[in-house]
Design a protein around this motif. Sequence first.
Motif, short mmCIF file in Angstrom:
data_model
loop_
_atom_site.label_atom_id
_atom_site.label_comp_id
_atom_site.label_asym_id
_atom_site.label_seq_id
_atom_site.Cartn_x
_atom_site.Cartn_y
_atom_site.Cartn_z
N ASP A 478 0.60 -0.99 -0.02
CA ASP A 478 -0.04 0.49 -0.35
C ASP A 478 0.77 1.14 0.07
O ASP A 478 1.84 1.22 0.71
CB ASP A 478 -0.76 0.65 1.58
CG ASP A 478 -2.04 1.48 1.30
OD1 ASP A 478 -2.26 2.20 0.63
OD2 ASP A 478 -2.73 0.79 2.41
N GLY A 480 0.17 4.06 0.11
CA GLY A 480 -0.77 5.33 0.70
C GLY A 480 -1.77 6.18 -0.35
O GLY A 480 -2.68 6.60 0.00
N GLU A 481 -1.57 6.80 -1.40
CA GLU A 481 -2.62 7.23 -2.22
C GLU A 481 -1.64 6.92 -4.04
O GLU A 481 -0.31 5.91 -4.23
CB GLU A 481 -2.01 8.98 -2.04
CG GLU A 481 -0.78 9.38 -2.53
CD GLU A 481 -0.22 10.73 -1.79
OE1 GLU A 481 -0.99 11.34 -2.09
OE2 GLU A 481 1.43 11.51 -1.99
N VAL A 482 -1.84 6.93 -5.42
CA VAL A 482 -1.92 6.97 -6.60
C VAL A 482 -0.18 7.47 -6.22
O VAL A 482 -0.20 8.41 -6.43
CB VAL A 482 -2.80 6.90 -7.02
CG1 VAL A 482 -2.43 6.95 -8.82
CG2 VAL A 482 -3.79 6.44 -7.19
N LYS A 483 0.46 6.59 -6.69
CA LYS A 483 1.69 6.77 -7.45
C LYS A 483 2.34 6.20 -8.51
O LYS A 483 1.72 5.49 -9.25
CB LYS A 483 2.81 6.59 -6.43
CG LYS A 483 2.78 7.09 -4.31
CD LYS A 483 2.84 8.59 -4.46
CE LYS A 483 2.65 8.33 -3.28
NZ LYS A 483 3.45 8.64 -2.26
N ASP A 506 -7.88 3.58 -9.71
CA ASP A 506 -9.51 3.99 -9.08
C ASP A 506 -9.71 3.19 -8.48
O ASP A 506 -10.86 3.08 -7.17
CB ASP A 506 -10.81 4.66 -9.45
CG ASP A 506 -11.10 3.45 -10.68
OD1 ASP A 506 -10.56 2.29 -10.84
OD2 ASP A 506 -12.24 3.52 -11.48
N SER A 508 -10.24 1.70 -4.62
CA SER A 508 -10.48 2.15 -2.85
C SER A 508 -9.64 1.28 -2.17
O SER A 508 -9.69 2.06 -1.68
CB SER A 508 -11.68 2.97 -3.22
OG SER A 508 -12.55 1.62 -3.22
N LYS A 537 0.58 3.94 -12.56
CA LYS A 537 -0.09 4.82 -11.90
C LYS A 537 -0.97 3.66 -10.46
O LYS A 537 -1.93 3.07 -11.48
CB LYS A 537 -0.28 5.55 -12.16
CG LYS A 537 0.26 7.40 -12.53
CD LYS A 537 -0.08 8.18 -12.38
CE LYS A 537 0.52 9.38 -13.48
NZ LYS A 537 0.17 10.35 -13.49
N ARG A 539 -2.36 2.99 -6.58
CA ARG A 539 -2.27 3.01 -5.24
C ARG A 539 -1.86 1.57 -4.32
O ARG A 539 -0.85 1.18 -3.88
CB ARG A 539 -3.38 3.16 -4.47
CG ARG A 539 -2.88 3.05 -2.21
CD ARG A 539 -4.07 3.64 -1.71
NE ARG A 539 -4.21 3.24 -0.35
CZ ARG A 539 -5.29 3.81 0.40
NH1 ARG A 539 -6.35 4.37 0.36
NH2 ARG A 539 -4.77 3.75 1.26
N TYR A 540 -1.91 -0.03 -5.10
CA TYR A 540 -2.27 -0.76 -4.00
C TYR A 540 -0.88 -2.03 -5.24
O TYR A 540 -1.80 -1.67 -6.36
CB TYR A 540 -3.18 -1.82 -4.46
CG TYR A 540 -4.25 -0.88 -3.73
CD1 TYR A 540 -3.56 -1.68 -1.28
CD2 TYR A 540 -5.18 0.19 -3.41
CE1 TYR A 540 -4.59 -0.66 -1.16
CE2 TYR A 540 -5.81 1.03 -2.21
CZ TYR A 540 -5.21 0.17 -0.53
OH TYR A 540 -6.34 0.81 -0.21
N SER A 567 10.15 6.07 -8.30
CA SER A 567 9.46 6.32 -9.38
C SER A 567 9.70 6.66 -10.35
O SER A 567 10.75 6.24 -10.59
CB SER A 567 8.49 8.09 -8.76
OG SER A 567 9.43 8.56 -8.81
#
Length: 567
Positions: A478, A480-483, A506, A508, A537, A539-540, A567
Amino acid sequence: MAERSTAAVDVADNSGDEPLTAKADGATADGVAEAQQTADTSTPDTGGERKSGVLGHAAAPELHSGHKLARRYRLEECVTRLDGFSSWRAVDEKLRRAVGVHLLPAHHPRARSVLAAARSSALLGDPRFVQVLDAVEENDLVYVVHEWLPDATELTSLLAAGPMEAHDAYQLVSQVSQAMAAAHREGLAHLRLTPGAILRTSSGQYRIRGLAVNAALRGITSEHPQRSDTEAIGALLYASLTQRWPYENDAYGLSGLPKGVGLIAPDQVRAGVHRGLAELAMRALANDGATASRQEPPCTTPEELAKAIAAMPRIRPPEPAFTAPPEYQRTTYQQGTTYGRASARPASATQPMAAAPPPPLQSRTGKALKWSVAALLIAALGLGSWQLADTLLDRGESGGSTTQTPDGGDKNPSPVVESGKPVPIVDAKDFDPLGDGAEKPGDISKTYDGDTSTHWQTDFYESADFGRLKKGLGVVLDLGEVKQIGTVKVSFVGDTTVQLRAAPFDASAAPTSPDEFTKVAEGTGDNVALRPGKGVKARYVLVWLTELPQTDEGNFRGRVSEIKITS
């Protein structure tokens, strides 16, 4: 022999009707190659080593295909129905895998002993035995759920094809005796070691099914359980060497010995039998003192048998047979024939070959042209070398870098860009949706703690492909956010095959199935850099292990020491 134990009288269990089904691919429950007993079966007295009876009043539950147990185990096919119980091939809908199920009524006189045997067997946890997965009493039913190995083959089928090679028989008796010695050290006996209870997997490992449970289902007991199991192993070895059952009665698709001659050595039944293995079979079979005339003492426990096998000279596998290459066909190149194809009538060794015509004389014009072309080539090479040296000197003065283009040429773009920035991992979880749901979850933080000396590891498996129990397992990261995902570097202990999978942009929450992730890269090694083919891109991110390395103990286990994302 003065008396015989379970292995000697197994034929009494097979003297009735034909079995309900007969399968030979290892995927059936323990009822393969066994027959239904009749209501008035009369088992001959064989020394008191074995006791069983048929319970006509305790009929097996009338269930059908499609019935579910515990809202989880869906019955598919009944493979055995005898003596008040039935055995089924079923599907565990929660874990989406095949399992085997033994069923009997809760009021059956053996129900309590079956439950106790199954729970004791489950506590052993030895991978050499087919594992008991569940043992439950529910709704007037008692059922035992065990592993199902669709890729394994019963010893019954192996012996139907013929006797084994010495190396294969050696592996069989070695693995089975060591496994049973370990079981007896924990106070567990089998008492039903028949060819149908031995499975060989695709990797060549032998698995034993029905430890304690098969005997409990049939009410079999023994005053000398170690001796009974040892004699049964001896019978398996005897059958593997000779393709004959070592008693007078036919059993398990094998012919028995001639009546009235008693127990004779395997090397007297079949020519070419390995002498050491033949002696070993007799020491295990005639363990009541009948081997007193032989030099070696009898083996009365699996532990003694395992030690006797270890003391033998190691039997090497047979050399692979190589097919001789086809004989070289000499070809000729003559006028009127096709190049590379032999002539229709090859010339004999004494037949004179036609002399090749001399090459035509070169004219002076041709020689001059040849020298002119050579001079031009030399000049071109010199000019190219001078230009290349001048270019390299210019680059050395300007400090530029040279990069290799895909087609092998050199170019001088802008300086090479350093690797992307580190992407922090916020959390991680072990991901085993095709197994029991979790493997070593307490160590999962070691996969991104920055310390390569620590690692998270999987359970043990029999083969690199997870014993064919599942397609893979891994770690969900994880961020934390989309990277932006540039490179995921994974360090393993041992060469491991791994895939990088990304959750939808997308998403969640982390997906619960590997198919909900998209595979974006894969690789093999102990330090693997996984780079998606295009910008990804997410998040998971799922690090999905598909093939495991072999450990020093001979089994297979995956170990992840560090994961880094840039990245």
